[in-house]
Write a protein that holds these residues in place. Structure first.
Motif, PDB file in Angstrom:
ATOM      1  N   SER A   1     -10.629 -65.811 -43.817  1.00 49.98           N
ATOM      2  CA  SER A   1     -10.899 -65.270 -44.997  1.00 49.98           C
ATOM      3  C   SER A   1     -12.200 -65.858 -45.557  1.00 49.98           C
ATOM      4  CB  SER A   1      -9.819 -66.025 -46.190  1.00 49.98           C
ATOM      5  OG  SER A   1      -8.333 -65.535 -45.912  1.00 49.98           O
ATOM      6  N   HIS A   2     -12.684 -65.301 -46.537  1.00 49.52           N
ATOM      7  CA  HIS A   2     -14.125 -65.624 -46.823  1.00 49.52           C
ATOM      8  C   HIS A   2     -14.680 -66.155 -48.474  1.00 49.52           C
ATOM      9  CE1 HIS A   2     -15.060 -60.968 -47.812  1.00 49.52           C
ATOM     10  NE2 HIS A   2     -14.659 -61.749 -48.874  1.00 49.52           N
ATOM     11  N   VAL A   3     -13.137 -66.377 -49.106  1.00 50.18           N
ATOM     12  CA  VAL A   3     -13.258 -66.851 -50.652  1.00 50.18           C
ATOM     13  C   VAL A   3     -14.602 -67.426 -50.945  1.00 50.18           C
ATOM     14  CG1 VAL A   3     -11.875 -67.993 -52.230  1.00 50.18           C
ATOM     15  CG2 VAL A   3     -10.805 -67.113 -50.352  1.00 50.18           C
TER      16      VAL A   3
ATOM     17  N   TYR B   1     -18.229 -58.788 -41.202  1.00 55.25           N
ATOM     18  CA  TYR B   1     -17.892 -59.048 -42.482  1.00 55.25           C
ATOM     19  C   TYR B   1     -18.319 -58.087 -43.360  1.00 55.25           C
ATOM     20  CZ  TYR B   1     -22.911 -59.474 -43.631  1.00 55.25           C
ATOM     21  OH  TYR B   1     -24.363 -58.804 -43.879  1.00 55.25           O
ATOM     22  N   ASN B   2     -18.100 -58.252 -44.776  1.00 56.55           N
ATOM     23  CA  ASN B   2     -18.587 -57.119 -45.669  1.00 56.55           C
ATOM     24  C   ASN B   2     -19.572 -58.026 -46.475  1.00 56.55           C
ATOM     25  OD1 ASN B   2     -16.125 -58.233 -46.756  1.00 56.55           O
ATOM     26  ND2 ASN B   2     -16.730 -57.291 -48.443  1.00 56.55           N
ATOM     27  N   ASP B   3     -20.463 -56.994 -47.141  1.00 62.93           N
ATOM     28  CA  ASP B   3     -21.420 -57.452 -48.117  1.00 62.93           C
ATOM     29  C   ASP B   3     -20.740 -56.934 -49.394  1.00 62.93           C
ATOM     30  OD1 ASP B   3     -24.097 -57.787 -48.893  1.00 62.93           O
ATOM     31  OD2 ASP B   3     -23.882 -55.680 -49.855  1.00 62.93           O
ATOM     32  N   HIS B   4     -20.955 -57.648 -50.520  1.00 56.94           N
ATOM     33  CA  HIS B   4     -20.233 -57.447 -51.646  1.00 56.94           C
ATOM     34  C   HIS B   4     -21.390 -56.985 -52.769  1.00 56.94           C
ATOM     35  CE1 HIS B   4     -17.493 -60.083 -49.835  1.00 56.94           C
ATOM     36  NE2 HIS B   4     -16.717 -59.749 -50.318  1.00 56.94           N
ATOM     37  N   ALA B   5     -22.009 -55.813 -52.505  1.00 51.63           N
ATOM     38  CA  ALA B   5     -22.962 -55.376 -53.405  1.00 51.63           C
ATOM     39  C   ALA B   5     -24.059 -56.223 -53.752  1.00 51.63           C
ATOM     40  CB  ALA B   5     -22.459 -54.904 -54.595  1.00 51.63           C
TER      41      ALA B   5
ATOM     42  N   ASP C   1     -24.205 -62.553 -47.697  1.00 49.57           N
ATOM     43  CA  ASP C   1     -23.548 -63.217 -48.946  1.00 49.57           C
ATOM     44  C   ASP C   1     -22.577 -64.080 -48.420  1.00 49.57           C
ATOM     45  OD1 ASP C   1     -21.517 -61.412 -48.379  1.00 49.57           O
ATOM     46  OD2 ASP C   1     -22.104 -60.255 -50.147  1.00 49.57           O
ATOM     47  N   HIS C   2     -21.539 -64.235 -49.043  1.00 50.29           N
ATOM     48  CA  HIS C   2     -20.619 -65.110 -48.915  1.00 50.29           C
ATOM     49  C   HIS C   2     -19.637 -64.682 -47.944  1.00 50.29           C
ATOM     50  CE1 HIS C   2     -18.454 -62.496 -52.184  1.00 50.29           C
ATOM     51  NE2 HIS C   2     -17.577 -62.945 -51.328  1.00 50.29           N
ATOM     52  N   GLY C   3     -19.439 -63.333 -47.779  1.00 52.46           N
ATOM     53  CA  GLY C   3     -18.812 -62.755 -46.745  1.00 52.46           C
ATOM     54  C   GLY C   3     -19.076 -63.079 -45.315  1.00 52.46           C
TER      55      GLY C   3
ATOM     56  N   SER D   1      -4.147 -61.271 -48.455  1.00 55.74           N
ATOM     57  CA  SER D   1      -3.766 -60.407 -49.605  1.00 55.74           C
ATOM     58  C   SER D   1      -4.641 -60.961 -50.908  1.00 55.74           C
ATOM     59  CB  SER D   1      -2.361 -60.353 -49.846  1.00 55.74           C
ATOM     60  OG  SER D   1      -1.930 -61.755 -50.024  1.00 55.74           O
ATOM     61  N   HIS D   2      -5.133 -60.189 -51.722  1.00 62.99           N
ATOM     62  CA  HIS D   2      -5.725 -60.535 -52.952  1.00 62.99           C
ATOM     63  C   HIS D   2      -6.249 -59.245 -53.716  1.00 62.99           C
ATOM     64  CE1 HIS D   2      -9.659 -60.481 -50.396  1.00 62.99           C
ATOM     65  NE2 HIS D   2     -10.422 -60.701 -51.219  1.00 62.99           N
ATOM     66  N   GLN D   3      -6.204 -59.439 -54.920  1.00 63.82           N
ATOM     67  CA  GLN D   3      -6.625 -58.300 -55.641  1.00 63.82           C
ATOM     68  C   GLN D   3      -7.321 -58.927 -56.839  1.00 63.82           C
ATOM     69  OE1 GLN D   3      -4.388 -54.704 -56.346  1.00 63.82           O
ATOM     70  NE2 GLN D   3      -5.357 -54.367 -58.377  1.00 63.82           N
TER      71      GLN D   3
ATOM     72  N   ILE E   1      -7.876 -54.774 -48.411  1.00 66.02           N
ATOM     73  CA  ILE E   1      -8.401 -53.719 -47.527  1.00 66.02           C
ATOM     74  C   ILE E   1      -9.201 -54.484 -46.593  1.00 66.02           C
ATOM     75  CG2 ILE E   1     -10.184 -53.097 -49.105  1.00 66.02           C
ATOM     76  CD1 ILE E   1      -8.153 -50.739 -46.689  1.00 66.02           C
ATOM     77  N   GLU E   2     -10.139 -55.610 -47.107  1.00 66.10           N
ATOM     78  CA  GLU E   2     -10.920 -56.188 -46.189  1.00 66.10           C
ATOM     79  C   GLU E   2     -10.594 -56.361 -44.816  1.00 66.10           C
ATOM     80  OE1 GLU E   2     -13.433 -58.761 -49.633  1.00 66.10           O
ATOM     81  OE2 GLU E   2     -11.960 -60.028 -48.478  1.00 66.10           O
ATOM     82  N   LEU E   3      -9.042 -56.595 -44.713  1.00 65.21           N
ATOM     83  CA  LEU E   3      -8.513 -56.821 -43.430  1.00 65.21           C
ATOM     84  C   LEU E   3      -8.594 -56.047 -42.294  1.00 65.21           C
ATOM     85  CD1 LEU E   3      -5.109 -58.238 -44.799  1.00 65.21           C
ATOM     86  CD2 LEU E   3      -6.579 -59.522 -43.355  1.00 65.21           C
TER      87      LEU E   3
END
Ligand code: DHB
Ligand code: FE
Length: 284
Positions: free
Chosen positions: A11-13, A56-60, A124-126, A192-194, A239-241
């Motif tokens: 995870s990348h919290v 990883y994913n970029d968060h905008a 980013d944090h990802g 899991s997270h929303q 969905i990041e999974l």
């Protein structure tokens, strides 16, 4: 030839990065999270690769609604740390591996996957939180890192099946690189997270652990899981999974239908709004 030696999943919290940067890792809340990575930090010291291919994913932050690449490969020699609104994290700059990145781009694009080549992509944090979790607070990251950004923020996002097959194409690309490099592939994000709407705060321990079991033992079947299952069961950000399937698809072919060696497994709730999941799988 180069080869993929292991895959790491985490995870990348973003709050984990803040906890580290602000010296809060010893506090009872965070101690439980960081305890799950003590093994991993030693393991990475003992198994330092020549290059990390970090999915990883970029968060905008690097991208926005103006430009949304589905898959973007960082081909530059260096990547700056993104300013996510409160200044860049105080972590080392990320050094890339332009030659291997260019080779992977060549091979994977010729294999019919559309990658976007990026030479300017603040990370980013990802990307930085997984590095921090695995490396602690070093003066420099232990090896070059190839950032590989996946769009899991703005729909339409790629399917788990496509991600898994892309991982297989990356495996082939690495195996055809004419230098004896040890490469690790990391799949990050989840579990899991929303973060939004009436279900904000959703966590699904049972689903997460079943995901980990199947990722280890039968990823080809897991790759068939439709998006709606992730969103319904693991929350909108669950969905990041799908990114974990890229890393799993890059493991040895012999492990496609049976389990590779599990060097480490960890699961913990809570960390900010997220369930933290972490795996290390070895190819040996
Ligand atoms: C949180 C988790 C994420 O994956 C993210 O990108 C932003 C915030 C959270 O748990 O707070
Ligand atoms: Fe995220």
């Amino acid at each position: 030839m180069a080869r993929i030696t292991a895959s790491v999943y985490t995870s990348h919290v973003p709050a984990i990065g803040a906890a580290l940067d602000l010296g809060k890792t010893g506090e009872p809340y965070w101690q439980k999270v960081f305890a799950g990575y003590e093994f991993s930090r030693q393991w990475l010291k003992d198994n330092t690769p020549d290059v990390i291919f970090l999915v990883y994913n970029d968060h905008a932050n690097a991208f926005s609604l103006e430009l949304i690449p589905t898959f973007a490969i960082g081909c530059a020699a260096e990547f700056a740390i993104a300013d996510e609104g409160w200044g860049p994290r105080p972590v080392p700059v990320v050094k890339g591996h332009p030659e291997l990145a260019a080779h992977i781009a060549q091979s994977v694009i010729q294999d019919d996957f559309d990658l976007t080549i990026v030479n300017h992509i603040p990370v980013d944090h990802g990307l930085t939180v997984p590095l921090s979790l695995m490396c602690g607070q070093p003066a420099a990251w232990p090896c070059p890192v190839i950032p590989f950004a996946v769009n899991v923020v703005q729909y339409p996002v790629p399917s788990g099946r496509r991600c898994y097959n892309l991982g297989r194409a990356i495996r082939k690309a690495v195996a055809s690189y004419d230098q004896p490099l040890k490469v690790q592939i990391w799949g990050t994000g989840g579990m899991s997270h929303q973060l939004q709407g009436p279900r904000a705060g959703l966590i699904n321990r049972e689903w997460d652990n079943a995901f980990l079991d199947q990722l280890i033992a039968d990823p080809a079947t897991l790759a068939q899981k439709p998006h709606i299952d992730y969103v319904r069961e693991a929350g909108s950000e669950g969905i990041e999974l799908v990114m974990w399937l890229i890393a799993r698809g890059a493991m040895s072919e012999e492990f496609e239908k049976r389990a590779p060696r599990v060097a480490h497994r960890f699961y913990h709730v809570p960390a900010s709004n997220t369930a933290v999941g972490h795996l290390i799988l070895e190819n040996t």
